[in-house]
Design an enzyme around this catalytic site. Sequence first.
Site, PDB file in Angstrom:
ATOM      1  CG  HIS A 259      -0.547   2.727  -9.366  1.00  0.00           C
ATOM      2  ND1 HIS A 259       0.257   1.755 -10.267  1.00  0.00           N
ATOM      3  CD2 HIS A 259       1.378   2.738  -9.225  1.00  0.00           C
ATOM      4  CE1 HIS A 259       1.057   0.893 -10.194  1.00  0.00           C
ATOM      5  NE2 HIS A 259       2.047   1.477 -10.167  1.00  0.00           N
TER       6      HIS A 259
ATOM      7  CE1 TYR B 172       1.763   2.436  -0.157  1.00  0.00           C
ATOM      8  CE2 TYR B 172       1.334   3.426  -2.204  1.00  0.00           C
ATOM      9  CZ  TYR B 172       1.675   2.769  -1.758  1.00  0.00           C
ATOM     10  OH  TYR B 172       2.876   1.850  -2.554  1.00  0.00           O
TER      11      TYR B 172
ATOM     12  N   PRO C  92      10.916  -0.577   3.208  1.00  0.00           N
ATOM     13  CG  PRO C  92      11.811  -2.121   1.046  1.00  0.00           C
ATOM     14  CD  PRO C  92      11.961  -1.698   2.792  1.00  0.00           C
TER      15      PRO C  92
ATOM     16  CE1 TYR D 115       3.271  -2.660  -0.703  1.00  0.00           C
ATOM     17  CE2 TYR D 115       1.654  -1.885  -1.747  1.00  0.00           C
ATOM     18  CZ  TYR D 115       2.440  -1.627  -1.358  1.00  0.00           C
ATOM     19  OH  TYR D 115       3.551  -0.026  -1.487  1.00  0.00           O
TER      20      TYR D 115
ATOM     21  CE  LYS E 271       4.152   7.094   2.683  1.00  0.00           C
ATOM     22  NZ  LYS E 271       3.411   7.416   1.667  1.00  0.00           N
TER      23      LYS E 271
END
Length: 390
Positions: free
Chosen positions: A68, A379, A288, A196, A292
């Site tokens: 990704h 991230y 979540p 998201y 991480k």
Amino acid sequence: MVIVGGGPAGSLLLHILHNAGIDAIVLERQTRDYVLGRIRAGVLEWGTVEVLRANGLGRNMDAEGHVHDTINIAWRGSELLTVDTNLQMGRQMMGYGQTRIQKDLYDASDAVGSEIVFEADDVAIHDIETEAPWVTYCHNGVNERIDCDYVVGCDGFHGISRQTIPKSIRTEYLKEYPFGWLGILAETPPVPYLLYANHHRGFALCSSRNPMLARFYVQCELTDSVDDWSDDRFYEELTARLPADQVALISPAPSIEKSIAPLRSYVAEPLRHGRLFLAGDAAHIVPPTGAKGLNLAVADVHYLSQALMAVYAGNTSGINRYSDVALRRVWSAVRFSFWMTNLLHRFPGQTAFEQRTQEQELRYISSSPAAQQSLAEQYTGLPFETLGAD
Ligand code: RFL
Ligand code: PHB
């Protein structure tokens, strides 16, 4: 050395120590199939990818994983924020399920003959403040005892290792969030990127496991049970929270797994007491949202395995730093996960003012390369520190 718990943290530590010629055994309470059946994490930081590769565990991940390089956040029902992590930080993430990593770890253990005892009941840790700790457990109805140099607690949030540290020495930090995540796994082509959503009906997330296996989540009530959520209701809610052009990428298919997880942040300090060390969820939990938890477990194991290998080579300085160094990364991930959770969820009693400030933060990130870089930096994962010398 005894490692309590054979999840990703415990079985990775076993693998690294075994490769280094250090004698270790894992005691796992559940059966192998039970551990392999748990559906959990799906996104790996590049540091995690490199630790797995460096320890000979990269072959299946590199063949089957999905790289990704964007984080996508839908908001206000129609907007889409895309952060290109390659552009912002020169870093990517790997989509590769925890279930597959766990299988790779157990297969590696079979191949090299390292020892994992499944269905080890009543594990108890003794004399951890002395030079000669020992561990007892019951297996197939027989009581066993192992004398060892060190014990590592990798037994997750509900394990026993952390409880072995006296309350007077342990400091605990806890935050519980007033919602949970309902997750399903479905045999259907996933949305081809991490998506998201912040929506006034609540958070949603589209992720993947492989080209024919999608993982979807929606924010739900803590009091909900999976029986309250038919597949129809799930897809209705998921698609209501996403922009129409994203909904077009989803082909609903029956769920093959459905579960609810509460969201919490938790840290226990320190990560060492005498000859006991804690690693992974045994010491800390993050919601979540920031992806991480598994990555922190791998980072702890990375630091701890280096420190333990140094100990057996006669250098104890790293082991004395383990707790402080690992905790710095833990708190960084705790803060980031808390921020992502606050940014993306609908809180009970959330006012129109609070909804607008969340949306304004998303608008700001959309327009600010500096904000995108900060999100991408965290991230994709901060670099590992070196344990250093005294
Ligand atoms: P685990 O995986 O809980 O393993 C602990 C093991 O210890 C065993 N055990 C015992 N064994 C012997 N004696 C006892 N008394 C024992 N008590 C327990 C247990 O049976 C178990 O096998 O901890 P570990 O190894 O530290 O690994 C941590 C990760 O599993 C966890 O942090 C992640 O799954 C969190 N997580 C995510 N992390 C990510 O990095 N990226 C993600 O995308 C991500 N998504 C998630 C997640 C966790 C989720 N849930 C279910 C909370 C998504 C979800 C929905
Ligand atoms: C997952 O694929 O299960 C997943 C992805 C991203 C998250 C959490 C879970 O933040």
